[in-house]
Design a protein around this motif. Structure first.
Motif, PDB file in Angstrom:
ATOM      1  N   ARG A 154       0.832  -1.203   0.000  1.00  0.00           N
ATOM      2  CA  ARG A 154       0.000   0.000   0.000  1.00  0.00           C
ATOM      3  C   ARG A 154       0.868   1.256   0.000  1.00  0.00           C
ATOM      4  O   ARG A 154       0.421   2.325  -0.391  1.00  0.00           O
TER       5      ARG A 154
ATOM      6  N   THR B 261      -2.661   3.046  -6.960  1.00  0.00           N
ATOM      7  CA  THR B 261      -3.863   2.757  -7.723  1.00  0.00           C
ATOM      8  C   THR B 261      -4.256   4.051  -8.402  1.00  0.00           C
ATOM      9  O   THR B 261      -4.368   5.093  -7.745  1.00  0.00           O
TER      10      THR B 261
ATOM     11  N   VAL C  94      -1.985  -1.503  -6.449  1.00  0.00           N
ATOM     12  CA  VAL C  94      -1.965  -1.878  -5.031  1.00  0.00           C
ATOM     13  C   VAL C  94      -2.739  -3.181  -4.855  1.00  0.00           C
ATOM     14  O   VAL C  94      -2.258  -4.128  -4.213  1.00  0.00           O
ATOM     15  N   GLU C  95      -3.917  -3.238  -5.438  1.00  0.00           N
ATOM     16  CA  GLU C  95      -4.761  -4.421  -5.320  1.00  0.00           C
ATOM     17  C   GLU C  95      -4.095  -5.646  -5.941  1.00  0.00           C
ATOM     18  O   GLU C  95      -4.185  -6.749  -5.391  1.00  0.00           O
TER      19      GLU C  95
ATOM     20  N   MET D 253      -1.643  -6.760  -3.349  1.00  0.00           N
ATOM     21  CA  MET D 253      -2.257  -7.215  -2.098  1.00  0.00           C
ATOM     22  C   MET D 253      -2.873  -8.609  -2.264  1.00  0.00           C
ATOM     23  O   MET D 253      -2.837  -9.417  -1.348  1.00  0.00           O
TER      24      MET D 253
ATOM     25  N   HIS E  58     -10.574  -3.897  -5.583  1.00  0.00           N
ATOM     26  CA  HIS E  58     -10.410  -2.484  -5.223  1.00  0.00           C
ATOM     27  C   HIS E  58     -11.555  -2.028  -4.320  1.00  0.00           C
ATOM     28  O   HIS E  58     -11.329  -1.396  -3.288  1.00  0.00           O
TER      29      HIS E  58
ATOM     30  N   ARG F 263     -10.693  -0.957  -0.473  1.00  0.00           N
ATOM     31  CA  ARG F 263     -10.373   0.466  -0.594  1.00  0.00           C
ATOM     32  C   ARG F 263     -10.345   1.173   0.755  1.00  0.00           C
ATOM     33  O   ARG F 263      -9.618   2.153   0.935  1.00  0.00           O
TER      34      ARG F 263
ATOM     35  N   ASP G 201      -8.993   0.201   3.342  1.00  0.00           N
ATOM     36  CA  ASP G 201      -7.738  -0.126   4.006  1.00  0.00           C
ATOM     37  C   ASP G 201      -6.514   0.375   3.233  1.00  0.00           C
ATOM     38  O   ASP G 201      -5.390   0.086   3.616  1.00  0.00           O
ATOM     39  N   CYS G 202      -6.745   1.108   2.134  1.00  0.00           N
ATOM     40  CA  CYS G 202      -5.657   1.543   1.246  1.00  0.00           C
ATOM     41  C   CYS G 202      -5.630   3.066   1.137  1.00  0.00           C
ATOM     42  O   CYS G 202      -6.648   3.730   1.370  1.00  0.00           O
TER      43      CYS G 202
ATOM     44  N   LEU H  14      -2.041   6.147   5.015  1.00  0.00           N
ATOM     45  CA  LEU H  14      -3.141   5.197   5.082  1.00  0.00           C
ATOM     46  C   LEU H  14      -4.333   5.879   5.752  1.00  0.00           C
ATOM     47  O   LEU H  14      -4.165   6.737   6.602  1.00  0.00           O
TER      48      LEU H  14
END
Length: 184
Positions: free
Chosen positions: A95, A100, A118-119, A122, A135, A139, A141-142, A175
């Motif tokens: 992250r 993204t 990012v996804e 992850m 996503h 989302r 958590d990102c 974050l």
């Protein structure tokens, strides 16, 4: 090595010796036969495309076969570089070291949804067409996604310029409150 060398089977050992290539750390001899075969097929395909274009007096074969490489490499740069450039490289939390970027459906299709980078990191085993669903699911958590390529590049340009003076400088991706712990 050039495509000519590959197509002809690579430089022969004697020619390589007289050119002073034998013993160089980067010199690999002899070429793998598969590389020679692939090179010859590659040249035959392009020769056939140009022959078809000349025979039909049409640029269409060249446009359909040759030009995708020309604009595809630029798209790869424009979409690929922003995924990590300027972010911290020494963290394990994806992250914090990838982006993204929200783009339209055409760019998403041509880049296999890699704008959801990012996804992708992850949950790496998810197929490309499910990345938008991932996503939505993670989302909260990102870090916030970039609303466009322009927004990503607007952050990247000053970061790269500042890194020329301060190599330790990185763009920070905070974050959201309540997100899981970032691992260092």
């Amino acid at each position: 090595m050039t495509i000519r060398d590959h197509t002809l089977g690579g430089p022969e050992e004697a020619r390589a010796r007289e050119r002073g290539l034998v013993g160089a750390t980067w010199y690999q001899a002899p070429l793998d036969r598969r590389a020679v075969t692939v090179s010859r097929v590659h040249l035959l395909i392009h020769g056939a495309v140009w022959a078809t274009a000349l025979a039909t007096a049409s640029w269409l074969p060249v446009v359909l076969v040759g030009l995708p490489r020309c604009y595809g490499i630029r798209l790869s740069f424009v979409m690929g570089v922003p995924q990590r450039l300027g972010l911290d490289e020494d963290v394990l939390d994806h992250r914090l070291n990838s982006r993204t970027i929200l783009v339209g459906p055409v760019l998403r299709f041509f880049t296999s949804n890699m704008n959801y980078h990012v996804e992708h990191h992850m949950v790496p085993m998810v197929p490309w067409h499910r990345l938008p669903d991932i996503h939505e699911a993670i989302r909260h958590d990102c870090p916030a996604p970039y609303p466009s390529l322009w927004a990503a590049w607007a952050e990247i340009a000053p970061t790269v310029i500042r890194r020329m003076r301060d190599p330790a400088h990185v763009a920070l991706r905070p974050l959201p409150p309540g997100a899981g712990e970032a691992s260092a």
